[in-house]
Motif scaffolding. Structure first.
Motif, PDB file in Angstrom:
ATOM      1  N   LEU A  27       0.827  -1.191   0.000  1.00 39.74           N
ATOM      2  CA  LEU A  27       0.000   0.000   0.000  1.00 39.74           C
ATOM      3  C   LEU A  27       0.873   1.258   0.000  1.00 39.74           C
ATOM      4  N   GLY A  28       0.318   2.349  -0.515  1.00 41.38           N
ATOM      5  CA  GLY A  28       1.016   3.623  -0.508  1.00 41.38           C
ATOM      6  C   GLY A  28       0.964   4.281   0.856  1.00 41.38           C
ATOM      7  N   ASP A  29       1.676   5.396   0.986  1.00 41.20           N
ATOM      8  CA  ASP A  29       1.784   6.074   2.279  1.00 41.20           C
ATOM      9  C   ASP A  29       0.420   6.512   2.809  1.00 41.20           C
ATOM     10  N   ALA A  30      -0.430   7.038   1.947  1.00 42.14           N
ATOM     11  CA  ALA A  30      -1.742   7.512   2.399  1.00 42.14           C
ATOM     12  C   ALA A  30      -2.601   6.348   2.876  1.00 42.14           C
ATOM     13  N   GLN A  31      -2.551   5.229   2.161  1.00 41.61           N
ATOM     14  CA  GLN A  31      -3.328   4.061   2.578  1.00 41.61           C
ATOM     15  C   GLN A  31      -2.779   3.474   3.877  1.00 41.61           C
ATOM     16  N   ARG A  32      -1.464   3.484   3.999  1.00 41.31           N
ATOM     17  CA  ARG A  32      -0.831   3.012   5.245  1.00 41.31           C
ATOM     18  C   ARG A  32      -1.294   3.865   6.427  1.00 41.31           C
ATOM     19  N   ALA A  33      -1.332   5.178   6.232  1.00 45.05           N
ATOM     20  CA  ALA A  33      -1.803   6.078   7.285  1.00 45.05           C
ATOM     21  C   ALA A  33      -3.268   5.820   7.605  1.00 45.05           C
ATOM     22  N   ASP A  34      -4.061   5.504   6.590  1.00 42.74           N
ATOM     23  CA  ASP A  34      -5.473   5.196   6.792  1.00 42.74           C
ATOM     24  C   ASP A  34      -5.625   3.945   7.665  1.00 42.74           C
ATOM     25  N   VAL A  35      -4.814   2.941   7.406  1.00 48.24           N
ATOM     26  CA  VAL A  35      -4.855   1.717   8.205  1.00 48.24           C
ATOM     27  C   VAL A  35      -4.461   2.009   9.656  1.00 48.24           C
TER      28      VAL A  35
END
Length: 290
Positions: free
Chosen positions: A129-137
């Motif tokens: 996953l990208g950084d934004a998706q990682r932050a979302d998780v």
């Protein structure tokens, strides 16, 4: 009246496991009736039906309280175990039709009226996953980035997409307390059916621990999730945490729920390339219900 048998699948040292209501003869039940059974018991439920074609010995359907699932590993194992105990297993190996495709089941006797059951899963696909998706998780799990290990967060799939979240250690793993709404929203945004945070217990021994927070099943956490464990095995391979061989990978799950469970995964290779895996687990605590 269709009899329901409750079994614990993926037990560890004879205890724990994921409870699974099984209807070993579901002829005459429609989808609504199957979902009602899953709602009544509050767990993933497996339903055995005659096959629709000559290529299979058995057809399975799976329901959680909120909806039907294409595939459920522990319910598949539970159904096969119950059929074997009832003396109604059509053959071994067993060719099984599911909504996600064909699965093969194998049973190994482990004493009187006890079997170890393994089922096939296709080769996994793993995507970081990208950084934004990682932050979302991280936001959904209510943690900061310091709680994670220095490895990618992946979406991985054999039968259903699971999000593999590498935790710093088991203390951080078992301290997680996400809310169901946050998990559901994050999973919808990243295209996942559940968050599967995990930690390394003993890398050389290929021993790991995990938790499963499903997207929208009708309950907040699973005690043992075979599909997620299969996805994790391919994620571990991609990240170099396990060697490319068929030695068993052991994944513990359910500790935070007081139901410590054990899932075993063996990856299969052909000419050095992964081609699929076997999910294996023990079953115990048979209970007849209505």
């Amino acid at each position: 009246m269709h009899a329901v048998t409750i079994v614990d699948v993926f037990t560890h040292a004879g205890a724990g496991g994921n409870p699974c209501p099984v209807v070993s003869d579901a002829q005459g039940l429609d989808a609504g009736a199957m979902r009602d059974i899953a709602r009544r018991y509050g767990h993933e439920s497996g339903f055995a039906l005659p096959p629709d074609d000559p290529d299979h010995d058995l057809r399975l359907r799976f329901f959680v309280p909120n909806h039907e699932m294409e595939m459920c590993a522990h319910a598949t194992i539970g159904v096969l175990w119950v059929l074997a105990r009832e003396g109604r297993l059509p053959s071994s190996p067993v060719r099984i039709a599911t909504a996600s495709g064909s699965v093969t089941g194998f049973l190994t006797p482990r004493g009187a009226e006890a079997w170890s059951v393994a089922i096939t899963q296709p080769v996994g696909r793993v995507r970081p996953l990208g950084d934004a998706q990682r932050a979302d998780v991280c936001a959904a799990l209510r943690i900061g980035p310091d709680a994670l290990a220095a490895r990618p967060v992946h979406n991985a799939v054999t039968s259903r997409v699971k999000t593999l979240v590498p935790m710093r250690d088991t203390a951080a793993l078992n301290a997680l307390a996400p809310t169901g709404d946050a998990v559901e929203a994050a999973c919808a945004r990243i295209g996942s059916t559940g968050l599967y945070p995990y930690a390394v217990l003993d890398g050389p021994a290929r021993l790991f621990e995990a938790r499963q927070f499903p997207r929208a099943s009708g309950y907040p956490e699973d005690a043992a999730t075979g599909i997620a464990a299969a996805a994790l095995a391919f994620g571990l391979l991609q990240d170099g945490l396990i060697a490319a061989d068929d030695r068993p990978i052991r994944i513990l799950q359910g500790r935070a729920m007081g139901r410590l469970s054990e899932i075993r995964v063996r990856l299969g290779f052909a000419e050095g390339r992964p081609v699929g895996c076997l999910l294996e687990g023990d079953v115990a605590s048979v209970q007849a219900a209505r």
